[in-house]
Design an enzyme around this catalytic site. Structure first.
Site, mmCIF file in Angstrom:
data_model
loop_
_atom_site.group_PDB
_atom_site.id
_atom_site.type_symbol
_atom_site.label_atom_id
_atom_site.label_comp_id
_atom_site.label_asym_id
_atom_site.label_seq_id
_atom_site.Cartn_x
_atom_site.Cartn_y
_atom_site.Cartn_z
ATOM 1 N N SER A 194 1.028 -1.103 -0.005
ATOM 2 C CA SER A 194 -0.029 -0.164 0.028
ATOM 3 C C SER A 194 0.810 1.071 -0.260
ATOM 4 O O SER A 194 1.963 1.289 0.731
ATOM 5 C CB SER A 194 -0.842 0.029 1.158
ATOM 6 O OG SER A 194 -1.627 1.374 1.263
ATOM 7 N N TYR A 220 -2.414 5.596 -5.174
ATOM 8 C CA TYR A 220 -3.495 6.640 -5.247
ATOM 9 C C TYR A 220 -2.731 7.678 -6.231
ATOM 10 O O TYR A 220 -1.762 8.161 -5.954
ATOM 11 C CB TYR A 220 -4.127 7.266 -4.114
ATOM 12 C CG TYR A 220 -4.557 5.868 -3.065
ATOM 13 C CD1 TYR A 220 -6.219 5.844 -3.302
ATOM 14 C CD2 TYR A 220 -4.019 5.405 -2.210
ATOM 15 C CE1 TYR A 220 -6.732 4.925 -2.628
ATOM 16 C CE2 TYR A 220 -4.956 4.580 -1.292
ATOM 17 C CZ TYR A 220 -5.991 4.092 -1.665
ATOM 18 O OH TYR A 220 -6.642 3.304 -0.844
ATOM 19 N N THR A 246 -5.283 2.319 -7.756
ATOM 20 C CA THR A 246 -6.582 2.231 -7.149
ATOM 21 C C THR A 246 -7.460 3.355 -7.920
ATOM 22 O O THR A 246 -7.036 4.325 -7.661
ATOM 23 C CB THR A 246 -6.610 2.492 -5.701
ATOM 24 O OG1 THR A 246 -5.931 1.280 -5.223
ATOM 25 C CG2 THR A 246 -7.895 2.349 -5.110
ATOM 26 N N LYS A 328 -7.063 -1.243 -10.225
ATOM 27 C CA LYS A 328 -7.935 -2.087 -9.087
ATOM 28 C C LYS A 328 -9.076 -1.328 -8.644
ATOM 29 O O LYS A 328 -8.776 -0.076 -8.483
ATOM 30 C CB LYS A 328 -6.584 -2.070 -8.062
ATOM 31 C CG LYS A 328 -7.366 -2.757 -6.861
ATOM 32 C CD LYS A 328 -6.270 -2.603 -5.491
ATOM 33 C CE LYS A 328 -6.859 -3.326 -4.374
ATOM 34 N NZ LYS A 328 -7.917 -2.436 -3.823
ATOM 35 N N HIS A 352 -12.689 -3.255 -3.107
ATOM 36 C CA HIS A 352 -12.087 -2.631 -2.125
ATOM 37 C C HIS A 352 -12.562 -3.089 -0.582
ATOM 38 O O HIS A 352 -12.496 -2.563 0.118
ATOM 39 C CB HIS A 352 -12.536 -1.003 -1.855
ATOM 40 C CG HIS A 352 -11.308 -0.174 -1.359
ATOM 41 N ND1 HIS A 352 -10.506 0.496 -2.370
ATOM 42 C CD2 HIS A 352 -10.483 -0.250 -0.444
ATOM 43 C CE1 HIS A 352 -9.630 1.221 -1.541
ATOM 44 N NE2 HIS A 352 -9.705 0.759 -0.247
#
Length: 369
Positions: A194, A220, A246, A328, A352
């Protein structure tokens, strides 16, 4: 015990380490203390309970390791053992880990990990959908040699099971993402780190030197495009082999548990991939956000993550990255086609974990579409 309490040793029969049940009140704990005439050492404060009325309970704020020591010592004392500390329980299923987490983690971390958006209908449906899938067994096959190896983005892994990106892992354990990386290497599978990791891109890579198990970076797109670009470049320089972009989080899903807890990252931790405080810290929501019932993380996303994203931004990431880019958060065939048109290298079908849009379908149910 002296090392933890800073006092003379306390007889074991006076100790009753307790993990309060969900609905415990301070009054319950006081009643228990008076009934058993014991000293209760617990972490009531970290569970958000009002301890101002505690008069019969001596309250200590132990670190997690000390709390665990007391739990094990308490079990030993109740079993009648003389000074021997019992071994930690063995974990043989995911349920075992989850039950242990309920006993060990503070409310802030536990609810962040376990909760989803709104009424958590999609969270439950994710599990139910897998439960509905049945196996048609075939028999009398030669299974003396079993090979589940697959190739993902040109890289072989031991099975089609990878580790999805999970933020802020050091809230659960000091080694956090580095421990997860080592586990992925042992199982020879892919780990997706992440970008909200509490361990830096570089430190996670360094924790598994000379490893061939692939690592990808989940990304992100920040309003600060240069910060986003630097994350991509650092991942490439550290040997990560793909970017998992994402695309389902223009705003954070409304997670009721985090709102109730006023979720914030513990002060000893940061978003380790960022140097400036605005991006590295997830503190309490400001007054305006709190008035809107937003958690600290929701306020962070609203201030940092770009809500104007469209398919052209996927192409921008592709233009920056020298490694494959997967998207994603795809749940429909229409968006899958648009992703292909945008030139992505792969699609991760994901809701998610039910943490963004409640009542979205279960991931496994839309995979065929």
């Amino acid at each position: 015990l002296s090392a933890f309490l800073g006092t003379e040793p306390i007889p074991a029969h006076l100790l009753a380490p307790i993990a309060p049940p969900e609905d415990s009140t301070v009054e319950d704990m006081i009643s228990l203390s008076a009934r058993r005439k014991i000293l209760v050492c617990t972490d009531l404060g970290s569970r958000g309970l009002d301890t101002t009325c505690v008069t019969h309970v001596v309250l200590f704020d132990f670190p997690t390791t000390a709390i665990d020591y007391l739990h094990r010592a308490g079990r030993t004392a109740r079993a009648g053992s003389r000074g021997k500390v019992t071994a930690m329980p063995s974990f043989v299923s995911l349920d075992d880990f989850e039950k242990h987490a309920y006993a060990r983690l503070d409310r802030n971390a536990l609810d962040y990990y376990r909760s989803g958006a709104q009424d958590m209908i999609t969270v439950r449906e994710n599990q139910r959908a897998f439960d509905r899938i049945v196996v048609r067994p075939r028999v009398l096959r030669d299974v003396s040699t079993i090979d589940m190896q697959v190739t993902v983005q040109g890289q072989p892994i031991s099975s089609p099971i990878c580790i999805a990106p999970t933020a802020m892992q050091r809230m659960a354990h000091p080694e956090g993402e580095c421990a997860t990386a080592r586990a992925s290497v042992r199982k020879d599978t892919c780990m997706i780190l992440s970008s909200w990791s509490t361990t830096s891109i570089e430190d996670v890579a360094a924790s598994t030197p000379n490893s061939h198990a692939p690592k990808w970076l989940q990304l992100y797109i920040y309003k600060d495009r240069e910060a986003t670009k630097r994350l991509i470049e650092r991942a490439q320089d550290s040997g990560y082999t793909a970017i998992a972009l994402t695309v389902d989080t223009p705003f954070l899903g409304r997670r009721l548990a985090d709102i109730r807890n006023r979720f914030q990252l513990p002060p000893h931790l940061t978003m380790a991939n960022f140097s400036d405080q605005g991006k590295a810290q997830v503190g309490k929501a400001d007054a305006a956000s709190a008035a809107d019932n937003a958690s600290g993380l929701a306020a962070y996303v609203a201030s940092q993550i770009d809500p104007t994203l469209s398919w052209k931004h996927v192409q921008w990431v592709k233009s920056v990255a020298r490694i494959p880019v997967l998207v994603k958060g795809i749940l429909t065939a229409e968006d899958a086609r648009l992703a292909v048109d945008a030139g992505v290298d792969g699609i991760i079908v994901s809701n998610h974990g039910g943490r963004q849009i409640d009542t979205a379908p279960a991931t496994i149910d839309v995979l065929e579409e």
